[in-house]
Design an enzyme around this catalytic site. Structure first.
Site, PDB file in Angstrom:
ATOM      1  N   ARG A  61      -1.370   3.536 -11.579  1.00  0.00           N
ATOM      2  CA  ARG A  61      -1.271   5.006 -11.585  1.00  0.00           C
ATOM      3  C   ARG A  61      -0.778   5.562 -12.895  1.00  0.00           C
ATOM      4  NH1 ARG A  61       0.352   4.455  -5.833  1.00  0.00           N
ATOM      5  NH2 ARG A  61      -1.546   3.646  -4.984  1.00  0.00           N
ATOM      6  N   GLU A 112       0.835  -1.204   0.000  1.00  0.00           N
ATOM      7  CA  GLU A 112       0.000   0.000   0.000  1.00  0.00           C
ATOM      8  C   GLU A 112       0.869   1.253   0.000  1.00  0.00           C
ATOM      9  OE1 GLU A 112      -3.248   0.510  -0.240  1.00  0.00           O
ATOM     10  OE2 GLU A 112      -3.723  -1.620  -0.434  1.00  0.00           O
ATOM     11  N   ASP A 113       1.800   1.314  -0.917  1.00  0.00           N
ATOM     12  CA  ASP A 113       2.599   2.521  -1.146  1.00  0.00           C
ATOM     13  C   ASP A 113       3.562   2.868  -0.025  1.00  0.00           C
ATOM     14  OD1 ASP A 113       1.604   3.091  -3.588  1.00  0.00           O
ATOM     15  OD2 ASP A 113      -0.101   4.194  -2.802  1.00  0.00           O
ATOM     16  N   ALA A 114       3.755   1.966   0.931  1.00  0.00           N
ATOM     17  CA  ALA A 114       4.720   2.292   1.976  1.00  0.00           C
ATOM     18  C   ALA A 114       6.124   2.244   1.393  1.00  0.00           C
ATOM     19  CB  ALA A 114       4.582   1.323   3.126  1.00  0.00           C
TER      20      ALA A 114
END
Lengths: 1130, 351
Positions: A934, A748-750
């Site tokens: 994205r 999750e984009d960490a």
């Protein structure tokens, strides 16, 4: 167009269009003269130098009803240079920074020259102050204008700071650009039922009104606020003196379909038996809404109606001595527009940007000032009326009654609260001003280019929010917030300029000289001749023209030659058969290169001369190489984006395509490779990135300031970055990024960060906060005091709370403050009011009470500096700057420049990090899952270009619609022995074996965002409770509890965890023991029922305090809740 | 290297760089994994195979080949070099006066990162833990440094000068301004050690007239695991020896192109019978950019591999200790760890 090419030979025609290399260099030249916030400054300059004089002229004379001989006349008005009153009548120039530090207003006196009578004498007084005007930074009256960077630093000011804001009570305030529908223009619209109507919002200095034209059952009506009923249009015409039906029809148009469309309206006139002007005026007079009369001679209804038609309806069309000719024609044109629009759906677009005007600080302030000035004058008149009749020893001298504070306070309050309420225009706007966000340089710049729309945020409509094609090049397509204000708050593009008002007299003269026939000389039928075009100037009909091509062309030639202002626009509208000339303020425009005969006027030699400094942007304008086009005129031109797109019809050439983006979107490298929402996200996030604020950042004492310890220039920059000096005040660092999965703490984009990088200073930031206190003097001659530290009785050393205090009772710089320690040991007199007359004055020394300024914060801070000064009210002001240095930790937020934000999920020691053949370890590991959905290809290219730049020792460009090409960048990588795709062979630091995949590896510019765990983490076991409900308080700042909300409650109910529910909702919250009388069911008190006067049935139980409160509140409104008690086991 | 390897040998001994990924990355030569191979570990075999060849060495950097060990062991040395070989670094900064623009914490951070030339082997670790926090350092575990600079106007500067170098004195504070203050008998013991910063020209802060820095620093012994400032190396890493095998003879224009696909000196052209034939000369120089794999006609002519047990180590020292000493230190750290582990095993057996 054809004849333009006729004199060219075939070779000339076939020659390729020369590309003007580096024409982007026009841009810095443009920004040098116009600047990024020039629109604000221009508009403010116009206000204080021109507009304010016009306002004075319009309100120049005050007379009194009491004495016809008495008068006061303003001769001139000036705004001075900012100063501060040192003592009575002694002033000293003040610098903006001093105002910021001392919580003062950066303002200049407004002085007037007046002529008035005192007794029978006529007196002229010069330079009388009437109030103070807050001064916009870098405006013509600011101390900073024309200073060199060296002088800026002497004034503690940053030379890169754009200015354009005000300093009011120590706060930096921006008056946002307001977007409005343009005034005085006919807008033909369809209502919800599909009926076509026209509306005009007229606005002049005196009045503002809205006139609507509607169609009901095929008849035309005029709708206006002041009329209680819609008035048939025929009657209006008659009331304005056009009594003959034929004349009316001639003015509207004699085409068959037009006549038949208007016929019912004429019939209606007939039905109402109104044939003459008098009848019509009577009819209207009966429909006029009664207005409060304030004195003055009583008027008849007819007079009232005539007055109304002359001054209120279509205010902007001038009516001189009740000559309604121009107004009639205007009305006729409105009717004609509606008729022509019917059926064909040729209605105007409200969201079209040519129909919008932007209101700037100057315009808003001039409205405010005019209001205050009028109030000031009426006050003077009132005083004169009161005092003159009374016989006094001294003669009435009005100068003694001119008080400065009304205008001063009016201006200061409006700017500091943002409430613009002007009764005259029924204007009541909130949030006009905002505090300038100084989170980063970009956030401040972004704020100066922001445009807020008058549209309601809550309405769910797409029209005004969506991107309009006419916004091209004027407004940034990317920079808008998400959520409710989406599309309503916009930002200016890089080259947009906003016009200010201009004198229209010379333009009228020119238009008439160019063959425009004056509308007042026409009989009316000419308006609809197919051979002529109507000519409008700022919404008013000027006349008609036969050869509109010639008019437009000559007009443009004159403008290019400099005979008329460069911001005057002229455009033809072929559907309306009109020529529009605009010289009003608030239009958006931008410069373009003029193309003549298929060749751009700007040649390489011009650019060379520009680079050598022989030329500036103004020269380009004067030599008709470049001109400004506004939105309406743009529609009339054919603009080529690049040289190779120039065709026969091309009239203009774009200077540089990347200028269609704004300041914030200009930071993004390769934005044209990104999915559009990502650019929008970055625009929002760039404003939260910490870095540097300005060269004077260390002299500021702000409430909150975030700085980066080691900010860096981005490896991949853009032209915009250079133009706005982001390089000099950067907000971010070039991090070496490996795009790979690592450890599972990166979902999750960490992000995974390298501990050694953090040790070496990556992402390290400074957080500055301030503490403030004032030492006041009170009316009873007492004053606040600062006491020295309290000493411990036993050890003779200061107690812990006072351990950081100096002997003067103020903390000393460099000390470390812990939670609850005292910063300033202030004490206040217990009695501050003047004792009432009659009561005995207090004896002896006044009593003091401790009101220390304490430090509150979970982590310690250091005292950076202490400032002792005085504020505008002459009380002492102590400001303390507190500093924290923070190193990134798990949970801190970072983002790249492509709308890819992420929090730190794990910090890994360097030896566990993967490394490539040359021994490089990444600073950040980013999960590749961030890419596919994205589609931020720009980030991939940024990495490649950054890597090549690092190897080559130079910066690459990622300018929008240009920049370094991927192919060239990859060639560079190959040259230095790297894989051309940027994917490296990488060895795992944990196992020591190579990784099975090649890793995309290289530098990407990362921003540290202001959201840090340290400011957010929160937990509570026991703590404060709200007074009223005795429930735990809410929110982190009050050490509040964590709410078990409805949804959580529903879960527990569903699960059947009743005891847990009881524990969460009552026992751990607001459990309360009450005594309830079993007999009457009311609440008792300490075992006694006051209602039954007994204690035999009273039993004690636990209920939530909120429940008890509810019972009591119900009782207080005569509803008696009774509790029925029974034993649960019976 | 022209002799083709059997498939199993290749899996055991080589890492293959293919177009879309790396193959055979893991060590697979465990005893019993391959029939017909004796993979049992023996000291003799190890002694026979193991070699260290120093390729290059100077004061600060060193390149050596470590051949015949497993990746785990080579990596252990790398990790120890980065994180577990101790050095001395500034740990405590006592700010007596700092009127400069630079904040106390940032100054302290900068001071900490400066390599201090002092042989860590001659010092002890300080006691860690909260109970020892207020303990004073002693001569056996602490080096004291002092930085005391005051900036003044240069009286001899010309009037119209605007160059700070001419206008001010002491306006740049460099690491050379950090002066060693011996504690106890340190002056005698380290008389010729020249304790102080390794580099003299690291800019610490800039001052303006009237600004002053008065700072005392305590350097202690520590390891890179605790903070990167204690790491004795700028970096220590290794790569595997590249191996380029030509599967066919490549000649003419193709050979020319092939040559350009690799780093200079990897492939040379040889005149064989009037034709330019490509030949692998020194595959060690290759940076493994895999450029050949972009050429469709060339990519099947070569095999890119790396020798699994040939580590080309590169150690860049920060200058505190010479790189060879660092490597031996790293080895002794590992030995000590093994020893400790053995002792632990023994002691558990005892119980």
């Amino acid at each position: 167009m054809e004849e333009e090419f006729s004199d060219m030979s075939l070779q000339e025609l076939a020659a390729p269009v020369n590309t003007v290399e580096e024409k982007w260099k026009l841009l810095p030249a443009f920004l040098k003269v116009k600047g990024l916030v020039k629109q604000h400054i221009d508009s403010f300059n116009y206000f204080i130098n021109v507009e304010i004089k016009k306002i004075m002229k319009a309100n120049e004379k005050i007379t009194s009803d009491a004495d016809p001989m008495w008068y006061l006349k303003y001769l001139n008005i000036y705004v001075g240079m900012p100063d501060v009153e040192e003592s009575f009548n002694v002033t000293r120039p003040v610098s903006p920074h001093e105002c910021r530090l001392r919580d003062m207003t950066y303002s200049a006196p407004i002085t007037v020259d007046i002529e008035y009578t005192r007794g029978s004498q006529r007196i002229i007084r010069n330079a009388l102050p009437i109030g103070r005007m807050p001064i916009m930074l870098r405006s013509s009256n600011c101390v900073l204008t024309g200073k060199t960077p060296m002088e800026f630093s002497k004034l503690n000011e940053c030379p890169l700071d754009p200015g354009g804001y005000f300093i009011v009570k120590g706060q930096e305030k921006v008056i946002l650009i307001q977007e409005q529908l343009s005034k005085n223009r006919i807008i033909v619209e369809q209502d919800r039922k599909g009926a076509v109507g026209a509306s005009v919002t007229s606005s002049t200095h005196e009045k503002k009104s809205r006139t609507n034209m509607i169609v009901k059952q095929g008849r035309f009506y005029l709708k206006h606020n002041t009329l209680s009923e819609d008035a048939p249009i025929g009657i209006i015409f008659k009331a304005m003196g056009v009594e003959s039906d034929q004349e009316i029809v001639q003015m509207i148009g004699t085409e068959e379909h037009v006549m038949s469309a208007f016929a019912p309206s004429l019939e209606e006139c007939q039905k109402a038996q109104i044939f003459t002007q008098t009848q019509a005026l009577k009819y209207i007079g009966n429909k006029v809404r009664r207005q409060r009369m304030w004195g003055g001679p009583k008027k008849t209804k007819m007079e009232e109606a005539r007055e109304l038609l002359a001054s209120t309806i279509l205010t902007h069309v001038p009516v001189k001595e009740f000559n309604f000719r121009a107004k009639c024609i205007y009305l006729a044109v409105m009717v004609r527009r509606v008729i022509l629009a019917q059926g064909s759906h040729k209605v105007d677009d409200r969201d079209y940007y040519g129909n919008k005007r932007l209101e700037l600080a100057g315009q808003l302030l001039s409205l405010l000032f005019e209001d205050l000035f009028k109030k000031f004058n009426s006050e003077l008149k009132k005083i004169a009326d009161q005092i003159i009749p009374k016989q006094r020893a001294a003669q009435f001298d009005v100068v003694k009654h001119m008080r400065q504070d009304q205008i001063t306070n009016g201006m200061v309050n409006a700017i500091s609260t943002g409430n613009w309420s002007l009764k005259r225009f029924k204007m009541d706007r909130q949030g006009v001003t905002q505090v300038l966000s100084r989170l980063s340089f970009i956030s401040a710049l972004g704020m100066m280019t922001r445009i807020s729309s008058q549209f309601e945020k809550t309405r769910k409509v797409s029209g005004p929010r969506s991107l309009q094609p006419s916004q091209w090049g004027m407004l940034c397509p990317s920079d808008t917030p998400e959520g409710e204000a989406c599309g309503l708050v916009k930002n200016l593009a890089l080259m947009t300029h906003i016009t200010t008002d201009m004198e229209d007299g010379p333009i009228i003269k020119l238009a008439f000289n160019l063959g425009v026939e004056d509308v007042n000389l026409l009989c009316g039928e000419e308006l609809s001749y197919p051979s002529v075009f109507l000519v409008f100037l700022n919404g008013n009909i000027l006349g008609v023209i036969r050869d509109h091509h010639k008019l437009v062309n000559t007009f443009r030639l004159m403008r290019r030659a400099g005979f008329i202002n460069e911001f005057v626009s002229i455009s033809t509208n072929l559907t309306d058969r009109c020529v529009y000339i605009s010289s009003d303020g608030g239009r958006l425009c931008r410069p373009y290169i003029i193309v003549k005969k298929g060749q751009p006027a700007v040649k390489n030699k011009h650019i060379e001369e520009l680079a050598q400094g022989y030329r500036n942007f103004e020269d380009f304008l004067h030599e008709s190489l470049v001109e400004y086009l506004d939105v309406n005129e743009e529609n009339d031109c054919s603009i080529a984006l690049y040289e190779h797109m120039i065709t026969k019809a091309t009239t203009h050439l774009e200077i540089e395509p990347f200028t269609l983006l704004g300041v914030c979107a200009g930071l993004i490298p390769y934005p044209h490779h990104n999915q559009s929402p990502r650019n929008t996200y970055q625009c929002a996030m760039g404003k939260q990135a910490m870095g540097t604020i300005g060269y004077n950042q260390r002299n500021r004492i702000d409430t909150l300031m975030y700085l980066l310890a080691y900010p860096q220039k981005p490896m991949v920059k853009t032209k915009t970055i250079e133009l706005i000096d982001f390089e000099k005040l950067p907000a971010g660092q070039n991090a070496t990024v490996a795009v790979m999965s690592y450890s599972g703490y990166d979902i999750e984009d960490a992000l995974v960060l390298n501990k050694a990088s953090l040790d070496r200073g990556f992402g390290r930031c400074l957080v500055y906060k301030n503490a403030k206190c004032t030492l006041k003097r009170y009316t009873n001659q007492t004053f606040d005091k600062v006491m020295g530290p309290m000493l411990d009785a036993a050890t003779r050393s200061p107690i812990w709370r006072h351990s950081i205090l100096d002997a003067d009772g103020i903390c000393s710089p460099g000390e470390r403050v812990e939670n609850k320690q005292v910063l300033v040991n202030k004490s206040m007199p217990t009695v501050t009011q003047t004792p009432l007359e009659g009561t005995a004055p207090q004896a002896g020394q006044p009593q003091f009470r401790d009101v220390p300024i304490t430090y509150k914060g979970s982590t310690d801070s250091y005292i950076e500096k202490v400032m002792i000064s005085s504020n505008a009210e002459d009380s002492f002001l102590i400001k303390i700057l507190l500093r924290q240095t923070r190193r990134p930790e798990i949970g801190d937020k970072f983002s790249s420049r492509h709308g890819q934000k992420g929090v730190c999920g794990l910090i890994v020691p360097q030896e566990d990090m993967p490394f490539c053949d040359s021994g490089i370890c990444p600073d950040i590991i980013m999960n590749p899952h961030g890419y596919p959905s994205r589609m931020t290809v720009g980030k991939l290219i940024e990495l490649l270009a950054g890597k090549a730049g690092v190897l080559d020792g130079r910066f690459h460009y990622g300018t929008a619609f240009g920049g370094s090409k991927v192919k060239d960048v990859c060639e560079d990588l190959i040259r230095y022995g790297y894989n051309y795709q940027g994917k490296d062979y990488v060895t795992s630091g944990i196992t020591g074996e190579p990784l099975e995949a090649y890793i995309y590896f290289g530098p990407v510019y990362y921003q540290k965002l202001k959201h840090m765990v340290l400011d957010k983490m929160h937990a509570r076991a026991r703590g404060p409770r709200a007074v009223l409900t005795r429930q735990p308080t809410e929110g982190r700042s009050r050490d509040g509890g964590l709410r078990l909300g409805e949804m959580e409650r529903d879960c527990l109910i569903g699960y059947g965890a009743s005891m847990l529910l009881l524990e969460r909702l009552m026992i751990s919250s607001d459990a309360f023991e009450v005594d309830v009388c079993g007999q009457c069911g009311l609440l008792g008190y300490s075992g006694w029922c006051h209602y039954c006067k007994s204690s035999c049935h009273v039993s004690s139980l636990r209920i939530p305090y909120a429940c008890k409160l509810l019972f009591q509140e119900l009782q207080s409104m005569n509803i008696v809740p009774r509790l029925k008690l029974s034993r649960y086991n019976e | 290297m022209a002799a083709p390897m059997s498939n199993v040998d290749e899996i055991r001994k080589r890492v293959i760089l293919s177009e879309f990924g790396v193959r055979n990355v893991h060590t697979t030569d465990y005893p019993g994994n391959y029939p017909g191979y004796d993979d049992a570990w023996s000291l003799q075999k190890f002694k026979k195979n193991f070699r260290i060849e120093v390729v290059h060495m100077d004061d600060t950097s060193m390149e050596f080949d470590m051949i015949g060990v497993d990746a785990a062991l080579a990596n252990a040395f790398r990790r120890i070099l980065l994180a577990e070989v101790p050095t001395m670094a500034v740990e405590k900064v006592f700010v007596y006066n700092n009127t400069s623009i630079i904040q106390d914490e940032i100054l302290a951070h900068r001071l900490g990162l400066i390599p201090i030339k002092a042989d860590p082997r001659l010092f002890e670790y300080r006691n860690a833990g909260a109970e020892f926090r207020d303990e004073e350092g002693t001569e056996i575990d602490t080096i004291q440094l002092q930085l005391k600079v005051k900036c003044t106007r240069n009286p001899r500067a010309t009037k119209e000068s605007s160059d700070p170098r001419e206008l001010y004195l002491n306006h740049m504070v460099y690491s050379k301004d950090m002066k060693w203050v011996p504690i106890g008998n340190q002056a005698d013991v380290f008389a010729d050690a020249q304790i102080g910063p390794v580099h003299d020209d690291i800019l610490l802060a800039q001052l303006r007239p009237g600004q002053e820095l008065d700072v005392v620093m305590h350097c202690v012994k520590g390891i890179g695991k605790d903070h990167a400032k204690f790491s004795p190396v700028a970096t220590a890493s290794y790569r595997l020896l590249p191996e380029i095998t030509l599967l066919q003879t490549v000649e003419g224009e193709k050979a020319e192109r092939l040559k350009r696909c690799f780093s200079p000196g990897v492939i040379e052209l040889e005149n064989r019978g009037g034709k330019q034939v490509a030949k692998v000369v020194n595959s060690r120089l290759d940076t493994c950019s895999r450029e050949v794999l972009r050429h469709d006609d060339l990519k099947n002519l070569v095999k890119l591999g790396r020798v699994r047990d040939h580590f080309i180590f590169s150690v860049e020292s920060t200058g505190i200790l010479p790189p060879d000493v660092l490597v031996t230190e790293a080895i002794s750290v590992l030995v000590a760890k093994c020893q400790k582990f053995l002792n632990e095993l023994d002691s558990t057996e005892m119980e």
